[in-house]
Write an enzyme that holds these catalytic residues in place. Structure first.
Site, PDB file in Angstrom:
ATOM      1  N   CYS A 124      16.169 -32.080  47.822  1.00  0.00           N
ATOM      2  CA  CYS A 124      14.918 -31.779  46.957  1.00  0.00           C
ATOM      3  C   CYS A 124      14.942 -30.804  45.787  1.00  0.00           C
ATOM      4  O   CYS A 124      14.309 -30.721  44.825  1.00  0.00           O
ATOM      5  CB  CYS A 124      13.571 -31.704  47.484  1.00  0.00           C
ATOM      6  SG  CYS A 124      12.968 -33.330  48.661  1.00  0.00           S
TER       7      CYS A 124
ATOM      8  N   CYS B  90       6.881 -22.886  43.889  1.00  0.00           N
ATOM      9  CA  CYS B  90       7.791 -21.983  44.403  1.00  0.00           C
ATOM     10  C   CYS B  90       6.725 -21.143  45.047  1.00  0.00           C
ATOM     11  O   CYS B  90       7.132 -20.549  46.207  1.00  0.00           O
ATOM     12  CB  CYS B  90       8.452 -21.281  43.305  1.00  0.00           C
ATOM     13  SG  CYS B  90       9.803 -22.540  42.341  1.00  0.00           S
TER      14      CYS B  90
END
Length: 301
Positions: free
Chosen positions: A41, A112
């Site tokens: 991914c 993130c």
């Protein structure tokens, strides 16, 4: 080029905490590892924690990441935030705190910081030998984004936790919709359903939140005890019994709840985690955020 802060760029160019921690032979020291994402991914993070068992203090943390500038900087920020803290303190770190520590992240890179928070939770729950319940079984919902393998349950959680209002924001936080884009309309529908749930819960949502709604009303001492007993019997005990343990309500004095851990729970080294995660957090969610749960020593009975 992304508009990164000076802090992000400094941590990216000068990382100090990359690497791994090998299993320790030191007595009283344990290494815990948590991993999220996948290389397929485009993002993956493995977090290593060196924990002092008697205090549950994080003595050292290291990470291995496959990702962009934001992924590396977020991982560095996470380590800086948790080193020296206890596991319970570390569990309170949110993805927003990681982003704030960096002076902010571009919206398209917020996933993130979410990845860092989830890796931390995975490491701590692995250390304690407890299945992570805080994410409401993300993998068990209906698959919405086939490109990145994101379920409707995870999308709903992230929407609620971060007050997201658009499909673009959802993509920024969990990448759902960032591939072929065919699921964007479905994400819009999920956002609307969460909004309606929040505005006027009904049907299953009303049934699901009955206990927490009751908790918002002033409870008499008798009502509080009855609700605590109900949550223990219906939501906590079945989980503990499945693992060979059990819990009995011993006393309620104001916001102090005393319980007796039985079976495997009474002798387990993770009994503190059982108290705080499996019992106290559930009672705080269902009854009152001010409750404090303590275990009664059988020898004192």
């Amino acid at each position: 080029m992304w508009d990164y802060t000076d802090k992000v760029m400094d941590l990216f160019y000068n990382p100090k905490n990359q690497g791994e921690l090998e299993d320790s032979t030191e007595p009283g020291i344990k290494i815990a590892v948590g991993e999220v994402g996948s290389i397929a991914c485009g993002d993956a993070l493995r977090l290593h924690l060196k924990v002092e068992e008697t205090t549950e203090k994080i003595l050292e943390a290291r990470y291995q990441t496959f990702g962009c500038t934001s992924a590396i900087a977020s991982s560095e920020a996470l380590v800086d935030l948790i080193q020296g803290s206890t596991l319970d303190e570390a569990l309170k770190v949110t993805n927003k705190e990681i982003a704030d520590y960096l002076g902010g992240l571009p919206q398209a890179k917020m996933h993130c910081s979410v990845m860092g928070q989830e890796a931390l939770e995975a490491a701590i729950y692995n250390y304690r030998g407890i299945a992570p319940e805080v994410h409401e079984d993300d993998d068990e919902g209906a698959l919405v984004c086939t490109c990145f393998g994101i379920s409707d349950t995870k999308i709903k959680r992230v929407i609620r936790e971060n007050n997201l209002t658009t499909a673009e924001e959802v993509t920024n936080y969990v990448k759902a919709g960032g591939g072929c884009g065919s699921c964007l309309a479905t994400i819009d529908d999920i956002i609307e359903s969460v909004r309606q749930e929040s505005a006027a819960p009904s049907g299953n949502s009303l049934k699901k939140n009955t206990a927490s709604q009751q908790a918002e009303k002033p409870l008499t001492p008798v009502q509080k005890i009855a609700l605590i007993q109900k949550v223990l019997d219906e939501e906590v005990r079945p989980v503990l019994i499945a693992d060979g343990g059990d819990v009995e309500l011993y006393d309620v004095d104001g916001d102090s709840v005393k319980v007796l851990l039985q079976g495997a729970c009474g002798s387990c080294s993770s009994s503190t985690a059982t108290l705080k995660i499996a019992i106290e957090s559930r009672l705080r969610d269902r009854v009152s955020k001010d409750l404090v749960v303590e275990a009664v020593e059988p020898s004192l009975l």
